[in-house]
Design a protein around this motif. Structure first.
Motif, PDB file in Angstrom:
ATOM      1  N   SER A 180      79.410  73.174  25.827  1.00 15.27           N
ATOM      2  CA  SER A 180      78.582  73.712  26.909  1.00 15.27           C
ATOM      3  C   SER A 180      79.466  74.561  27.819  1.00 15.27           C
ATOM      4  O   SER A 180      80.641  74.244  28.043  1.00 15.27           O
ATOM      5  CB  SER A 180      77.931  72.589  27.722  1.00 15.27           C
ATOM      6  OG  SER A 180      77.030  71.836  26.917  1.00 15.27           O
TER       7      SER A 180
ATOM      8  N   ARG B 148      75.116  81.130  29.469  1.00 12.24           N
ATOM      9  CA  ARG B 148      74.916  79.683  29.537  1.00 12.24           C
ATOM     10  C   ARG B 148      74.765  79.148  28.108  1.00 12.24           C
ATOM     11  O   ARG B 148      73.882  79.584  27.364  1.00 12.24           O
ATOM     12  CB  ARG B 148      73.672  79.335  30.348  1.00 12.24           C
ATOM     13  CG  ARG B 148      73.448  77.812  30.482  1.00 12.24           C
ATOM     14  CD  ARG B 148      72.165  77.508  31.244  1.00 12.24           C
ATOM     15  NE  ARG B 148      72.273  77.891  32.637  1.00 12.24           N
ATOM     16  CZ  ARG B 148      72.775  77.094  33.578  1.00 12.24           C
ATOM     17  NH1 ARG B 148      73.225  75.887  33.267  1.00 12.24           N
ATOM     18  NH2 ARG B 148      72.826  77.506  34.832  1.00 12.24           N
TER      19      ARG B 148
ATOM     20  N   GLY C 179      71.413  73.724  19.606  1.00  7.87           N
ATOM     21  CA  GLY C 179      71.759  73.944  20.996  1.00  7.87           C
ATOM     22  C   GLY C 179      71.129  75.215  21.528  1.00  7.87           C
ATOM     23  O   GLY C 179      70.414  75.932  20.825  1.00  7.87           O
ATOM     24  N   ARG C 180      71.415  75.509  22.781  1.00 11.69           N
ATOM     25  CA  ARG C 180      70.777  76.620  23.487  1.00 11.69           C
ATOM     26  C   ARG C 180      71.843  77.572  24.029  1.00 11.69           C
ATOM     27  O   ARG C 180      72.805  77.136  24.657  1.00 11.69           O
ATOM     28  CB  ARG C 180      69.935  76.052  24.633  1.00 11.69           C
ATOM     29  CG  ARG C 180      69.208  77.071  25.499  1.00 11.69           C
ATOM     30  CD  ARG C 180      68.578  76.370  26.681  1.00 11.69           C
ATOM     31  NE  ARG C 180      67.826  77.280  27.528  1.00 11.69           N
ATOM     32  CZ  ARG C 180      66.509  77.265  27.654  1.00 11.69           C
ATOM     33  NH1 ARG C 180      65.787  76.375  26.985  1.00 11.69           N
ATOM     34  NH2 ARG C 180      65.895  78.114  28.458  1.00 11.69           N
TER      35      ARG C 180
ATOM     36  N   THR D  94      79.078  77.635  31.253  1.00 13.40           N
ATOM     37  CA  THR D  94      78.333  78.539  32.130  1.00 13.40           C
ATOM     38  C   THR D  94      79.316  79.521  32.753  1.00 13.40           C
ATOM     39  O   THR D  94      80.324  79.110  33.343  1.00 13.40           O
ATOM     40  CB  THR D  94      77.591  77.776  33.239  1.00 13.40           C
ATOM     41  OG1 THR D  94      76.649  76.872  32.647  1.00 13.40           O
ATOM     42  CG2 THR D  94      76.842  78.743  34.144  1.00 13.40           C
TER      43      THR D  94
ATOM     44  N   GLU E 167      79.061  70.232  20.331  1.00 11.70           N
ATOM     45  CA  GLU E 167      78.711  69.797  21.693  1.00 11.70           C
ATOM     46  C   GLU E 167      79.406  70.631  22.777  1.00 11.70           C
ATOM     47  O   GLU E 167      79.888  70.095  23.770  1.00 11.70           O
ATOM     48  CB  GLU E 167      79.061  68.318  21.877  1.00 11.70           C
ATOM     49  CG  GLU E 167      78.342  67.400  20.901  1.00 11.70           C
ATOM     50  CD  GLU E 167      78.796  65.952  21.048  1.00 11.70           C
ATOM     51  OE1 GLU E 167      79.972  65.729  21.418  1.00 11.70           O
ATOM     52  OE2 GLU E 167      77.977  65.055  20.798  1.00 11.70           O
TER      53      GLU E 167
ATOM     54  N   GLU F 160      74.475  75.425  26.082  1.00 13.99           N
ATOM     55  CA  GLU F 160      74.210  74.008  26.309  1.00 13.99           C
ATOM     56  C   GLU F 160      74.224  73.249  24.989  1.00 13.99           C
ATOM     57  O   GLU F 160      73.425  73.528  24.085  1.00 13.99           O
ATOM     58  CB  GLU F 160      72.850  73.816  26.994  1.00 13.99           C
ATOM     59  CG  GLU F 160      72.766  74.453  28.376  1.00 13.99           C
ATOM     60  CD  GLU F 160      71.388  74.304  29.002  1.00 13.99           C
ATOM     61  OE1 GLU F 160      70.478  73.770  28.312  1.00 13.99           O
ATOM     62  OE2 GLU F 160      71.212  74.718  30.159  1.00 13.99           O
ATOM     63  N   ASP F 161      75.173  72.299  24.858  1.00 12.42           N
ATOM     64  CA  ASP F 161      75.263  71.405  23.709  1.00 12.42           C
ATOM     65  C   ASP F 161      75.199  72.185  22.393  1.00 12.42           C
ATOM     66  O   ASP F 161      74.406  71.888  21.502  1.00 12.42           O
ATOM     67  CB  ASP F 161      74.142  70.361  23.766  1.00 12.42           C
ATOM     68  CG  ASP F 161      74.390  69.201  22.808  1.00 12.42           C
ATOM     69  OD1 ASP F 161      75.565  68.937  22.501  1.00 12.42           O
ATOM     70  OD2 ASP F 161      73.407  68.591  22.360  1.00 12.42           O
TER      71      ASP F 161
END
Length: 262
Positions: A24, A6, A59-60, A26, A22, A8-9
């Motif tokens: 993302s 996953r 981000g993550r 999954t 940016e 994210e951003d």
């Protein structure tokens, strides 16, 4: 379905230059993703993030449920199969021994680590799945480029990872080698239905027919992503590569050409 990856951003900046912006994504267990884009689009950088090799600037990113920045990357990488066609074993190792080096992620067998009979049997099974069972005693320098590529996939699978990352695995292969590689990937899908894969390529012809999802990158941004049937269209690919393209699919495989105006 279980999330294997996953992001994210995610942003990645190198020497003041944005590489990813940016993004993302999954990836779930049993999914098979294609990552496409022109040179410099950010594909290799994104794959390095997903393989726990680098950190995002912002981000993550979670790999196998563990967040980058809160885990030892070396320990996490041991649970991710990463196939790099540029890998070179240390010396003229036998195929089985090359595969067994995947247990320690080293270029040679370590003297202090002796594979068990079960691990040797697993190496033989993987080589058989990838169409190399009769060559397990052959030496690395005697292999074709295609045989080396399939051996490296077996090596990446030795630790029984839940995630397999393939960085342009068909690089340098002739037509028979490419087709044997794709057949081997399809065999892996059947034998390991929970395994998730992410494959980076420039060429749609290199995608296995079992590809389930795709992500198109352009200038470091995600241009489109989702089920392969929705993303891999002439219009979407045309925007990605800045060309008027026509896309066809036969027997589950894709082909593409420039659309000429009548």
């Amino acid at each position: 379905m279980t999330d294997v990856l996953r992001a994210e951003d995610v942003h990645v900046v190198r020497e003041g230059r944005p590489i990813l912006r940016e993004v993302s994504l999954t990836v779930r267990a049993g999914e098979h993703w294609a990552l496409l884009g022109a040179n410099g689009a950010g594909k290799s950088t994104l794959l390095s993030l997903l393989g726990a090799r680098v950190h995002p600037t912002r981000g993550r990113v979670e790999v196998l449920g563990r967040r980058l920045g809160r885990v030892d990357l070396r320990e996490l990488r041991a649970h991710v199969g990463h196939v790099d066609p540029r890998h070179a074993p240390a010396g003229p190792l036998r195929l089985r021994d090359v595969v067994l080096t995947g247990l320690t992620n080293s270029p040679a067998l370590l003297p202090r680590v002796r594979p068990t009979l079960q691990q040797e049997a697993r190496a033989d099974r993987l080589l058989a799945t990838l169409g190399l069972g009769e060559l397990r005693e052959a030496r690395w320098p005697t292999l074709s480029q295609g045989q080396r590529g399939r051996t490296l996939i077996a090596r990446a699978l030795m630790p029984e990872p839940r995630l397999l990352l393939l960085d342009e695995p068909a690089t340098g292969l002739d037509l028979p080698g490419r087709e044997q590689l794709i057949e081997s990937l399809d065999a892996l899908r059947r034998e390991h239905p929970r395994l998730a894969t992410v494959l980076v390529t420039h060429h749609l012809e290199e995608l296995p027919g079992h590809t389930t999802h795709a992500l198109l990158l352009r200038d470091g941004r995600a241009l489109a992503q989702g089920p392969a049937a929705d993303v891999l269209t002439g219009d979407q690919l045309g925007k990605c590569f800045d060309l008027p393209l026509e896309l066809e699919r036969h027997g589950g495989r894709w082909s593409v050409r420039i659309r000429h105006r009548s």
